[in-house]
Scaffold this motif. Sequence first.
Motif, PDB file in Angstrom:
ATOM      1  N   ALA A 229      -6.439   3.006  -8.437  1.00 20.33           N
ATOM      2  CA  ALA A 229      -7.493   3.553  -7.591  1.00 20.33           C
ATOM      3  C   ALA A 229      -7.219   3.279  -6.118  1.00 20.33           C
ATOM      4  O   ALA A 229      -7.504   4.105  -5.255  1.00 20.33           O
ATOM      5  CB  ALA A 229      -8.845   2.966  -7.993  1.00 20.33           C
ATOM      6  N   GLU A 230      -6.666   2.112  -5.830  1.00 16.21           N
ATOM      7  CA  GLU A 230      -6.377   1.740  -4.443  1.00 16.21           C
ATOM      8  C   GLU A 230      -4.966   2.127  -4.029  1.00 16.21           C
ATOM      9  O   GLU A 230      -4.592   1.935  -2.868  1.00 16.21           O
ATOM     10  CB  GLU A 230      -6.567   0.232  -4.270  1.00 16.21           C
ATOM     11  N   ASN A 231      -4.160   2.619  -4.974  1.00 19.32           N
ATOM     12  CA  ASN A 231      -2.759   2.953  -4.687  1.00 19.32           C
ATOM     13  C   ASN A 231      -2.034   1.762  -4.052  1.00 19.32           C
ATOM     14  O   ASN A 231      -1.315   1.909  -3.053  1.00 19.32           O
ATOM     15  CB  ASN A 231      -2.662   4.180  -3.782  1.00 19.32           C
ATOM     16  N   THR A 232      -2.251   0.612  -4.633  1.00 19.13           N
ATOM     17  CA  THR A 232      -1.641  -0.608  -4.113  1.00 19.13           C
ATOM     18  C   THR A 232      -0.974  -1.359  -5.254  1.00 19.13           C
ATOM     19  O   THR A 232      -1.510  -1.436  -6.358  1.00 19.13           O
ATOM     20  CB  THR A 232      -2.705  -1.501  -3.455  1.00 19.13           C
ATOM     21  N   MET A 233       0.199  -1.892  -4.985  1.00 21.39           N
ATOM     22  CA  MET A 233       0.906  -2.720  -5.946  1.00 21.39           C
ATOM     23  C   MET A 233       0.939  -4.141  -5.422  1.00 21.39           C
ATOM     24  O   MET A 233       0.914  -4.363  -4.202  1.00 21.39           O
ATOM     25  CB  MET A 233       2.313  -2.187  -6.190  1.00 21.39           C
ATOM     26  N   TYR A 234       0.998  -5.093  -6.325  1.00 23.53           N
ATOM     27  CA  TYR A 234       0.912  -6.497  -5.964  1.00 23.53           C
ATOM     28  C   TYR A 234       2.035  -7.293  -6.619  1.00 23.53           C
ATOM     29  O   TYR A 234       2.536  -6.942  -7.685  1.00 23.53           O
ATOM     30  CB  TYR A 234      -0.429  -7.088  -6.413  1.00 23.53           C
ATOM     31  N   LEU A 235       2.377  -8.390  -5.967  1.00 25.93           N
ATOM     32  CA  LEU A 235       3.300  -9.362  -6.547  1.00 25.93           C
ATOM     33  C   LEU A 235       2.702 -10.741  -6.305  1.00 25.93           C
ATOM     34  O   LEU A 235       2.662 -11.218  -5.174  1.00 25.93           O
ATOM     35  CB  LEU A 235       4.691  -9.271  -5.922  1.00 25.93           C
ATOM     36  N   ARG A 236       2.231 -11.343  -7.366  1.00 23.61           N
ATOM     37  CA  ARG A 236       1.680 -12.685  -7.287  1.00 23.61           C
ATOM     38  C   ARG A 236       2.792 -13.673  -7.580  1.00 23.61           C
ATOM     39  O   ARG A 236       3.434 -13.609  -8.626  1.00 23.61           O
ATOM     40  CB  ARG A 236       0.551 -12.848  -8.307  1.00 23.61           C
TER      41      ARG A 236
ATOM     42  N   GLU B 163       0.846  -1.192   0.000  1.00 22.97           N
ATOM     43  CA  GLU B 163       0.000   0.000   0.000  1.00 22.97           C
ATOM     44  C   GLU B 163       0.881   1.242   0.000  1.00 22.97           C
ATOM     45  O   GLU B 163       1.808   1.350   0.807  1.00 22.97           O
ATOM     46  CB  GLU B 163      -0.904   0.004   1.227  1.00 22.97           C
ATOM     47  N   ALA B 164       0.586   2.165  -0.898  1.00 27.30           N
ATOM     48  CA  ALA B 164       1.386   3.369  -1.046  1.00 27.30           C
ATOM     49  C   ALA B 164       0.565   4.601  -0.703  1.00 27.30           C
ATOM     50  O   ALA B 164      -0.601   4.699  -1.084  1.00 27.30           O
ATOM     51  CB  ALA B 164       1.911   3.481  -2.474  1.00 27.30           C
ATOM     52  N   SER B 165       1.173   5.516   0.003  1.00 27.45           N
ATOM     53  CA  SER B 165       0.548   6.802   0.256  1.00 27.45           C
ATOM     54  C   SER B 165       1.486   7.897  -0.221  1.00 27.45           C
ATOM     55  O   SER B 165       2.706   7.752  -0.138  1.00 27.45           O
ATOM     56  CB  SER B 165       0.236   6.981   1.739  1.00 27.45           C
ATOM     57  N   GLY B 166       0.906   8.978  -0.749  1.00 30.56           N
ATOM     58  CA  GLY B 166       1.726  10.056  -1.266  1.00 30.56           C
ATOM     59  C   GLY B 166       2.344   9.753  -2.612  1.00 30.56           C
ATOM     60  O   GLY B 166       3.323  10.396  -3.010  1.00 30.56           O
ATOM     61  N   VAL B 167       1.789   8.772  -3.307  1.00 29.70           N
ATOM     62  CA  VAL B 167       2.331   8.334  -4.596  1.00 29.70           C
ATOM     63  C   VAL B 167       1.248   8.363  -5.655  1.00 29.70           C
ATOM     64  O   VAL B 167       0.147   7.891  -5.417  1.00 29.70           O
ATOM     65  CB  VAL B 167       2.898   6.901  -4.483  1.00 29.70           C
ATOM     66  N   ASN B 168       1.585   8.918  -6.812  1.00 31.66           N
ATOM     67  CA  ASN B 168       0.707   8.823  -7.978  1.00 31.66           C
ATOM     68  C   ASN B 168       1.335   7.810  -8.924  1.00 31.66           C
ATOM     69  O   ASN B 168       2.349   8.075  -9.569  1.00 31.66           O
ATOM     70  CB  ASN B 168       0.585  10.196  -8.657  1.00 31.66           C
ATOM     71  N   PHE B 169       0.727   6.629  -9.011  1.00 31.63           N
ATOM     72  CA  PHE B 169       1.314   5.546  -9.787  1.00 31.63           C
ATOM     73  C   PHE B 169       1.511   5.911 -11.255  1.00 31.63           C
ATOM     74  O   PHE B 169       2.315   5.287 -11.949  1.00 31.63           O
ATOM     75  CB  PHE B 169       0.440   4.294  -9.682  1.00 31.63           C
TER      76      PHE B 169
END
Length: 122
Positions: A74-81, A22-28
């Motif tokens: 939209a969720e400002n979240t990055m994932y690694l599957r 989860e990222a805050s203060g970041v525009n992906f």
Amino acid sequence: VQLQASGGGLVQPGGSLRLSCEASGVNFDYYAIGWFRQAPGKKREGVSCIKTSEGSITYGDSVKGRFTTSRDTAENTMYLRMTGLQPEDTAVYYCAVSAGYYAGCNIGMDFWGEGTQVTVSS
């Protein structure tokens, strides 16, 4: 900027995990997004990278075909599957971002999360 990685744990060989950051203060839309890992006694290595300017996603040779990275703007979240996990995948996994439309992924990225432990063992 703050990054909070989660989702690590103990998994058997051949198993799967999904890490979140989860990222805050970041525009992906204007950041490069990377996942890295560091095993005990080894250097930190790149796992995956999303480069905004190129619209490209790249993976380290050791994880190609097994790991998939994505982002939810939209969720400002990055994932690694991670699938097909093996004992050699055991490491602390870190998410990182760098500001700038043309930014790339490397050890010197601007901001890092604290890391989440992934252990692959039977």
